[in-house]
Design a protein around this motif. Structure first.
Motif, PDB file in Angstrom:
ATOM      1  N   ALA A 208       0.827  -1.205   0.000  1.00 39.97           N
ATOM      2  CA  ALA A 208       0.000   0.000   0.000  1.00 39.97           C
ATOM      3  C   ALA A 208       0.860   1.253   0.000  1.00 39.97           C
ATOM      4  CB  ALA A 208      -0.934  -0.012   1.211  1.00 39.97           C
ATOM      5  N   LEU A 209       1.884   1.286   0.842  1.00 39.35           N
ATOM      6  CA  LEU A 209       2.766   2.452   0.894  1.00 39.35           C
ATOM      7  C   LEU A 209       3.488   2.670  -0.425  1.00 39.35           C
ATOM      8  CD1 LEU A 209       4.335   2.130   4.461  1.00 39.35           C
ATOM      9  CD2 LEU A 209       2.814   3.950   3.653  1.00 39.35           C
ATOM     10  N   ALA A 210       3.922   1.585  -1.044  1.00 38.90           N
ATOM     11  CA  ALA A 210       4.682   1.697  -2.289  1.00 38.90           C
ATOM     12  C   ALA A 210       3.858   2.368  -3.382  1.00 38.90           C
ATOM     13  CB  ALA A 210       5.156   0.321  -2.747  1.00 38.90           C
ATOM     14  N   VAL A 211       2.600   1.928  -3.546  1.00 39.99           N
ATOM     15  CA  VAL A 211       1.806   2.488  -4.642  1.00 39.99           C
ATOM     16  C   VAL A 211       1.301   3.886  -4.319  1.00 39.99           C
ATOM     17  CG1 VAL A 211       1.129   0.209  -5.451  1.00 39.99           C
ATOM     18  CG2 VAL A 211      -0.333   1.407  -3.831  1.00 39.99           C
ATOM     19  N   ILE A 212       1.191   4.227  -3.037  1.00 42.39           N
ATOM     20  CA  ILE A 212       0.778   5.581  -2.672  1.00 42.39           C
ATOM     21  C   ILE A 212       1.931   6.564  -2.881  1.00 42.39           C
ATOM     22  CG2 ILE A 212       0.136   7.065  -0.732  1.00 42.39           C
ATOM     23  CD1 ILE A 212      -1.547   4.746   0.336  1.00 42.39           C
ATOM     24  N   LEU A 213       3.137   6.152  -2.492  1.00 43.43           N
ATOM     25  CA  LEU A 213       4.285   7.041  -2.576  1.00 43.43           C
ATOM     26  C   LEU A 213       4.846   7.139  -3.994  1.00 43.43           C
ATOM     27  CD1 LEU A 213       6.141   6.018   0.707  1.00 43.43           C
ATOM     28  CD2 LEU A 213       4.691   8.024   0.325  1.00 43.43           C
ATOM     29  N   ILE A 214       4.679   6.086  -4.780  1.00 44.90           N
ATOM     30  CA  ILE A 214       5.232   6.068  -6.141  1.00 44.90           C
ATOM     31  C   ILE A 214       4.092   5.726  -7.110  1.00 44.90           C
ATOM     32  CG2 ILE A 214       7.183   5.310  -7.547  1.00 44.90           C
ATOM     33  CD1 ILE A 214       8.380   4.041  -5.070  1.00 44.90           C
ATOM     34  N   GLN A 215       3.154   6.626  -7.287  1.00 50.48           N
ATOM     35  CA  GLN A 215       1.960   6.341  -8.072  1.00 50.48           C
ATOM     36  C   GLN A 215       2.218   5.978  -9.526  1.00 50.48           C
ATOM     37  OE1 GLN A 215      -1.571   8.574  -7.726  1.00 50.48           O
ATOM     38  NE2 GLN A 215      -1.560   8.636  -5.495  1.00 50.48           N
ATOM     39  N   PRO A 216       3.284   6.486 -10.179  1.00 47.88           N
ATOM     40  CA  PRO A 216       3.513   6.069 -11.573  1.00 47.88           C
ATOM     41  C   PRO A 216       3.693   4.563 -11.752  1.00 47.88           C
ATOM     42  CG  PRO A 216       4.765   8.054 -11.117  1.00 47.88           C
ATOM     43  CD  PRO A 216       4.184   7.593  -9.797  1.00 47.88           C
ATOM     44  N   VAL A 217       4.116   3.847 -10.697  1.00 46.56           N
ATOM     45  CA  VAL A 217       4.304   2.398 -10.832  1.00 46.56           C
ATOM     46  C   VAL A 217       3.024   1.632 -10.539  1.00 46.56           C
ATOM     47  CG1 VAL A 217       6.704   2.669 -10.099  1.00 46.56           C
ATOM     48  CG2 VAL A 217       4.998   1.941  -8.433  1.00 46.56           C
ATOM     49  N   LEU A 218       1.941   2.332 -10.227  1.00 46.96           N
ATOM     50  CA  LEU A 218       0.711   1.651  -9.810  1.00 46.96           C
ATOM     51  C   LEU A 218       0.197   0.663 -10.849  1.00 46.96           C
ATOM     52  CD1 LEU A 218      -1.505   1.166  -7.795  1.00 46.96           C
ATOM     53  CD2 LEU A 218      -2.614   3.285  -8.533  1.00 46.96           C
ATOM     54  N   PRO A 219       0.123   1.001 -12.151  1.00 46.24           N
ATOM     55  CA  PRO A 219      -0.354  -0.010 -13.116  1.00 46.24           C
ATOM     56  C   PRO A 219       0.505  -1.267 -13.120  1.00 46.24           C
ATOM     57  CG  PRO A 219      -0.331   2.175 -14.106  1.00 46.24           C
ATOM     58  CD  PRO A 219       0.385   2.300 -12.797  1.00 46.24           C
ATOM     59  N   TYR A 220       1.814  -1.073 -12.997  1.00 46.21           N
ATOM     60  CA  TYR A 220       2.712  -2.228 -12.963  1.00 46.21           C
ATOM     61  C   TYR A 220       2.526  -3.023 -11.670  1.00 46.21           C
ATOM     62  CZ  TYR A 220       5.120   0.065 -16.846  1.00 46.21           C
ATOM     63  OH  TYR A 220       5.431   0.642 -18.056  1.00 46.21           O
ATOM     64  N   ALA A 221       2.342  -2.313 -10.556  1.00 49.73           N
ATOM     65  CA  ALA A 221       2.181  -2.983  -9.263  1.00 49.73           C
ATOM     66  C   ALA A 221       0.889  -3.785  -9.210  1.00 49.73           C
ATOM     67  CB  ALA A 221       2.207  -1.950  -8.136  1.00 49.73           C
ATOM     68  N   LEU A 222      -0.197  -3.203  -9.706  1.00 53.25           N
ATOM     69  CA  LEU A 222      -1.471  -3.929  -9.731  1.00 53.25           C
ATOM     70  C   LEU A 222      -1.348  -5.179 -10.597  1.00 53.25           C
ATOM     71  CD1 LEU A 222      -3.917  -0.907 -10.110  1.00 53.25           C
ATOM     72  CD2 LEU A 222      -3.855  -2.468  -8.164  1.00 53.25           C
ATOM     73  N   SER A 223      -0.743  -5.036 -11.770  1.00 54.69           N
ATOM     74  CA  SER A 223      -0.587  -6.176 -12.678  1.00 54.69           C
ATOM     75  C   SER A 223       0.371  -7.214 -12.100  1.00 54.69           C
ATOM     76  CB  SER A 223      -0.078  -5.699 -14.037  1.00 54.69           C
ATOM     77  OG  SER A 223      -0.943  -4.727 -14.589  1.00 54.69           O
ATOM     78  N   PHE A 224       1.421  -6.748 -11.420  1.00 60.74           N
ATOM     79  CA  PHE A 224       2.363  -7.649 -10.758  1.00 60.74           C
ATOM     80  C   PHE A 224       1.639  -8.512  -9.727  1.00 60.74           C
ATOM     81  CE2 PHE A 224       5.272  -8.763  -7.364  1.00 60.74           C
ATOM     82  CZ  PHE A 224       6.415  -9.170  -8.028  1.00 60.74           C
ATOM     83  N   ALA A 225       0.790  -7.873  -8.916  1.00 62.84           N
ATOM     84  CA  ALA A 225       0.041  -8.616  -7.912  1.00 62.84           C
ATOM     85  C   ALA A 225      -0.889  -9.624  -8.565  1.00 62.84           C
ATOM     86  CB  ALA A 225      -0.752  -7.647  -7.035  1.00 62.84           C
ATOM     87  N   ALA A 226      -1.498  -9.249  -9.694  1.00 65.28           N
ATOM     88  CA  ALA A 226      -2.379 -10.181 -10.402  1.00 65.28           C
ATOM     89  C   ALA A 226      -1.596 -11.388 -10.901  1.00 65.28           C
ATOM     90  CB  ALA A 226      -3.059  -9.466 -11.571  1.00 65.28           C
ATOM     91  N   GLY A 227      -0.417 -11.148 -11.474  1.00 67.15           N
ATOM     92  CA  GLY A 227       0.401 -12.261 -11.947  1.00 67.15           C
ATOM     93  C   GLY A 227       0.824 -13.193 -10.825  1.00 67.15           C
TER      94      GLY A 227
END
Length: 269
Positions: A208-227
């Motif tokens: 949660a902290l990672a995607v809040i602090l570094i929002q540009p990586v959010l699409p990659y982070a969401l997809s990473f979690a899905a994978g």
């Protein structure tokens, strides 16, 4: 209570949600105190149901918001989704090659042997690795709620936590019951059974902290979690629900789980 929860910071929401998933692991492990053996068909149906929930959540709670958010970026929307998704699966595959995920047949005897302390540590580490992607998925999903450019919903994040919690219940049972059946005390069997859930609140907060602090990586982070989620479903949950031959029950339960998650996320989100 729902209004109070929705008003909390997404990091706190993620932490509380994974306290629930950890609690479900402990609840499953606690069956060792009350029953001599668990009904295998029931456990397989629960496991398959959770697999269906997690497959649906991987799209509606993770991949779909990732694609929607990436549409605002400089690259085609499918690129972050594909790259993140494959990286999530690849990372777990590498971890699995270096240290296989929980295999009770391989480790249970060594845990009972007090002289095999290194084997006990290996089991604990294996269970911990198994639950890290689940905690990250929950954390990333709740963290995405802080973004104003994604369609992630609180209902979807909560439904994802419920699905993972359901999956954790038979996981806790599947560890504690065989340990006790093979001679370990109930208290110690419970301790090992619930331990794997401890890492989920930590990894959820990190995600949660990672995607809040570094929002540009959010699409990659969401997809990473899905994978990562899909890898766990394909590698462990589906084979685990079928290994005792309850194929019809498991197949129907998986479809019901998928339908329930789809309904929660589409209708409520």
């Amino acid at each position: 209570m729902i209004e109070a929860f929705s008003s909390l910071n997404p990091v706190i929401q993620a932490f509380l949600a994974t306290l629930f998933t950890w609690g479900m692991t402990a609840a499953g492990a606690a069956l060792v105190f009350f029953v001599r053996d668990a009904n295998q068909k029931f456990l397989d149906s629960m496991l398959a149901f959770a697999g269906g929930v997690m497959i649906a959540a991987s799209y509606w709670s993770l991949l779909s918001p990732a694609i929607e958010m990436a549409e605002e970026g400089p690259v085609p929307a499918w690129i972050p989704a594909v790259v993140g998704f494959l990286l999530g699966g690849a990372l777990l595959l590498m971890v699995d090659k270096m240290l296989p995920m929980l295999d009770t047949d391989k480790y249970l005897h060594d845990i009972k042997d007090n002289r095999a302390k290194n084997r006990t540590a290996l089991l604990v580490f294996s269970m911990t690795l198994h639950n890290i992607p689940e905690g990250l998925a929950i954390g990333v999903t709740f963290g995405a709620l802080a973004s104003s450019v994604t369609e992630s919903t609180l209902a979807g994040a909560v439904a994802l936590a419920i699905g993972i919690g359901i999956q954790n219940f038979p996981e806790g049972t599947a560890v504690s019951m065989p340990l006790h059946r093979d001679g370990m005390g109930k208290g110690k069997s419970f301790m090992y059974g619930q331990f794997s859930g401890m890492v989920e609140p930590i990894s959820a907060v990190v995600g949660a902290l990672a995607v809040i602090l570094i929002q540009p990586v959010l699409p990659y982070a969401l997809s990473f979690a899905a994978g990562a989620m899909i890898f766990v479903v394909a590698k462990e949950i589906i084979p685990g629900s079928l290994e005792e031959g309850n194929t019809d029950v498991a197949s129907i339960s998986l479809m019901i789980g998928f339908a329930v998650m789809m309904t929660l996320d589409v209708a409520l989100g």
